[in-house]
Write an enzyme that holds these catalytic residues in place. Structure first.
Site, PDB file in Angstrom:
ATOM      1  N   GLU A  35       0.840  -1.207   0.000  1.00 31.65           N
ATOM      2  CA  GLU A  35       0.000   0.000   0.000  1.00 31.65           C
ATOM      3  C   GLU A  35       0.875   1.257   0.000  1.00 31.65           C
ATOM      4  O   GLU A  35       2.091   1.192   0.117  1.00 31.65           O
ATOM      5  CB  GLU A  35      -0.877   0.016   1.253  1.00 31.65           C
ATOM      6  CG  GLU A  35      -2.372  -0.205   1.002  1.00 31.65           C
ATOM      7  CD  GLU A  35      -3.064   1.010   0.415  1.00 31.65           C
ATOM      8  OE1 GLU A  35      -2.385   1.980   0.027  1.00 31.65           O
ATOM      9  OE2 GLU A  35      -4.307   1.000   0.337  1.00 31.65           O
ATOM     10  N   ASN A  89      -6.164   6.238   7.102  1.00 37.26           N
ATOM     11  CA  ASN A  89      -5.939   5.341   5.975  1.00 37.26           C
ATOM     12  C   ASN A  89      -5.117   5.958   4.854  1.00 37.26           C
ATOM     13  O   ASN A  89      -4.124   5.398   4.416  1.00 37.26           O
ATOM     14  CB  ASN A  89      -7.300   4.874   5.450  1.00 37.26           C
ATOM     15  CG  ASN A  89      -7.208   3.858   4.351  1.00 37.26           C
ATOM     16  OD1 ASN A  89      -6.934   4.200   3.206  1.00 37.26           O
ATOM     17  ND2 ASN A  89      -7.444   2.598   4.685  1.00 37.26           N
ATOM     18  N   GLU A 146      -3.981  -6.005  10.202  1.00 39.88           N
ATOM     19  CA  GLU A 146      -3.432  -4.735   9.711  1.00 39.88           C
ATOM     20  C   GLU A 146      -3.404  -3.673  10.806  1.00 39.88           C
ATOM     21  O   GLU A 146      -3.341  -2.483  10.522  1.00 39.88           O
ATOM     22  CB  GLU A 146      -4.235  -4.228   8.510  1.00 39.88           C
ATOM     23  CG  GLU A 146      -4.124  -5.107   7.286  1.00 39.88           C
ATOM     24  CD  GLU A 146      -4.802  -4.494   6.075  1.00 39.88           C
ATOM     25  OE1 GLU A 146      -5.008  -3.258   6.063  1.00 39.88           O
ATOM     26  OE2 GLU A 146      -5.128  -5.237   5.133  1.00 39.88           O
ATOM     27  N   ASN A 148     -11.851   6.191   1.909  1.00 32.17           N
ATOM     28  CA  ASN A 148     -10.587   5.509   1.634  1.00 32.17           C
ATOM     29  C   ASN A 148      -9.619   6.460   0.936  1.00 32.17           C
ATOM     30  O   ASN A 148      -9.198   7.452   1.504  1.00 32.17           O
ATOM     31  CB  ASN A 148     -10.869   4.243   0.823  1.00 32.17           C
ATOM     32  CG  ASN A 148      -9.809   3.188   0.963  1.00 32.17           C
ATOM     33  OD1 ASN A 148      -8.623   3.480   0.895  1.00 32.17           O
ATOM     34  ND2 ASN A 148     -10.211   1.948   1.152  1.00 32.17           N
ATOM     35  N   ASP A 171      -9.845   2.330  -4.065  1.00 30.13           N
ATOM     36  CA  ASP A 171      -8.939   2.472  -2.926  1.00 30.13           C
ATOM     37  C   ASP A 171      -8.103   3.715  -3.198  1.00 30.13           C
ATOM     38  O   ASP A 171      -8.635   4.808  -3.314  1.00 30.13           O
ATOM     39  CB  ASP A 171      -8.100   1.197  -2.775  1.00 30.13           C
ATOM     40  CG  ASP A 171      -7.480   1.038  -1.402  1.00 30.13           C
ATOM     41  OD1 ASP A 171      -7.213   2.054  -0.737  1.00 30.13           O
ATOM     42  OD2 ASP A 171      -7.227  -0.110  -0.986  1.00 30.13           O
TER      43      ASP A 171
END
Length: 304
Positions: free
Chosen positions: A35, A121, A145, A179, A233
């Site tokens: 990510e 996030n 996570e 997100n 995302d």
């Protein structure tokens, strides 16, 4: 000739954004959930997060991959502020931090109205220096996570941190799971993904767009685009304002009118992406276990 196994062209405008002969390169493949890619042009390197492995990695052309930070507090999204400093969202500590030039870490946000944040996030920085971030509950749902915990906030918000006062304000409060987020090139718009469908059938899997008022508040929220495979995302915009979003089957590119222009097909579920390289014309893509890259014929907007 365009590689039809790699690209789906839905609108003729997409053909001007891709190099038909470009190859998709897998640069690294030993993550658990990759990510938060962010490009550092001054050091010709890319940083990204491997959330479950509690580490951040660095890739350098012709230099391979090394560990940038271990015990990363389950860091997810990353960006840079206007002074070039790293700004990160940490699931484990439920905070947004800034890494100073000397390597020390400054906490920018960890509470709102006296309660702990859910699990920041993704994050972007406005030209004014204000820091905008999303706060879904993904990092506290399980111990994979982050650390499983009950949310203290009554909603899952998008926040703005004022660069002068340090005050935090909730600019949007009606998302199921906010997100990825990104400003348009001129910062007049803010795009925010709602990935609520990740855990709830029939929930949103769309990107909303808001008008940015005086660099401080949002208004006129409306649905900009839907993701037809998986959920949205991380996202980025190019210099013409086209929006490039992650999805289950790859990268989805939308025109400024919200029309799906085309897709770059990726073998694994995509979590995030960023434009990088000296000319910002290389897409770096985090997708499940791997880091990928591909050249395009457009370039990323200058803000991180």
């Amino acid at each position: 000739m365009t590689n039809t196994a790699l690209y789906e062209i839905h609108d003729q405008r997409f053909g001007a954004l891709i190099a038909g002969s470009a190859a998709l390169e897998e640069l690294y493949s030993s993550c658990r959930w990759a990510e938060g890619p962010v490009w550092f042009n001054d050091s010709n390197s890319l940083l990204w997060s491997d959330i479950p492995n509690q580490r951040m990695l660095r890739w350098v052309p012709d230099g391979g991959v090394s560990v940038f930070r271990s015990l990363s507090n389950f860091t997810n999204g990353n960006t840079r502020d206007r002074q070039g400093r790293l700004v990160s969202c940490e699931h484990g500590t439920r905070r947004v931090t800034r890494t100073e030039v000397d390597g020390t870490i400054t906490v920018l946000a960890d509470h709102y109205l006296g309660r702990r944040l859910n699990s920041p996030n993704d994050v972007v920085v406005h030209s004014s220096g204000s820091v905008w971030f999303t706060d879904p509950t993904y990092g506290i749902l399980t111990d994979y996570e982050g650390y499983k915990s009950d949310p203290e906030q009554p909603s899952r918000n998008v926040y703005r941190l004022d660069p002068v006062s340090g005050d935090i304000s909730a600019v949007v409060t009606d998302f199921l799971q906010p997100n990825g987020l990104v400003f348009s090139p001129d910062e007049s718009l803010l795009y925010i993904a709602d990935s609520g469908a990740s855990h709830t059938d029939g929930a949103p899997r769309h990107i909303r767009v808001f008008d940015v008022v005086d660099g401080k508040t949002l208004r006129n929220g409306r649905v900009f685009a839907h993701i037809d495979n998986g959920i949205p995302d991380g996202m980025r915009v190019d210099t013409d304002g086209n929006l490039w979003s992650s999805a289950a089957d790859g990268i989805h590119c939308f025109g400024v009118d919200g029309v799906l222009l085309g897709k770059i097909k990726i073998p694994q579920t995509v979590s995030n992406l960023t434009f990088g390289g000296p000319r910002r014309n290389r897409l770096f893509i985090t997708a499940t276990q791997s880091l990928y890259a591909i050249y395009v014929t457009t370039s990323g907007a200058q803000h991180p």
